[in-house]
Scaffold this motif. Structure first.
Motif: not given
Length: 173
Positions: A24-25, A68-71, A107-110, A113-114
């Motif tokens: 996460v960091r 990030e969305l894809r993986w 959008t990237l930050r959201a 968060e996910h």
């Protein structure tokens, strides 16, 4: 600048509760480093390319959100995400004229968060759901997916360092 909070490198000497916290960091660090560098560039530099490959800094921001969305969502979670390749048009990265850095950053930050919620709410050894992301191969576990995300961010942030340096913007850590 999108956010005035300092970006602190997640040094290996700073204690962490476990491997999930380390992931996460580093992902937060890379995400915010990307946004700090792009926000320091003039609008003209965000939408133009200085490289033979032709990608722009805005396209890079959008691309990493979709990575990030894809993986995480499409791959590990096995979710239907609509168009997992929405960062591409005609086999290259694409940003529409109405897409802004502020919108892409949000959008990237959201998405981040996910990703954080998935990391902190899952066992790193958990295996992803079967689905089209894996192209018929067995799904990877979360830890392997996260290592892949880290290398994507690190590689692309290095690319952005070069572009920012040529444009007179910030570089390095």
């Amino acid at each position: 600048m999108l956010d005035d909070a300092p970006i602190v490198f997640p040094s290996p000497t700073i204690p962490a509760a476990g491997r999930a916290e380390v992931f996460v960091r580093y992902l937060d660090y890379f995400r915010e480093g990307l946004l700090a560098k792009t926000s320091a560039l003039p609008e003209a530099e965000l939408r133009s390319s200085r490289l033979p490959s032709g990608w722009t800094p805005l396209e890079l921001v959008k691309h990493l959100r979709f990575v990030e969305l894809r993986w995480i969502e499409w791959g590990f979670q096995g979710r239907d995400v609509g168009d997992p390749w929405g960062d591409r048009r005609d086999d290259r990265w694409h940003v529409g004229p109405s897409e802004t850095l502020a919108d892409l950053a949000a959008t990237l930050r959201a998405q981040g968060e996910h990703t954080t919620a998935v990391i902190t709410g899952s066992d790193l050894a958990a295996v992803g759901q079967p689905g089209p992301r894996w192209d018929g191969a067995d799904p990877a576990n979360l830890e392997r997916v996260l290592f892949h995300l880290l290398q994507e961010y690190a590689r692309h942030l290095g690319h952005l360092d070069i572009v920012a340096e040529i444009a007179g913007g910030p570089t390095g850590e």
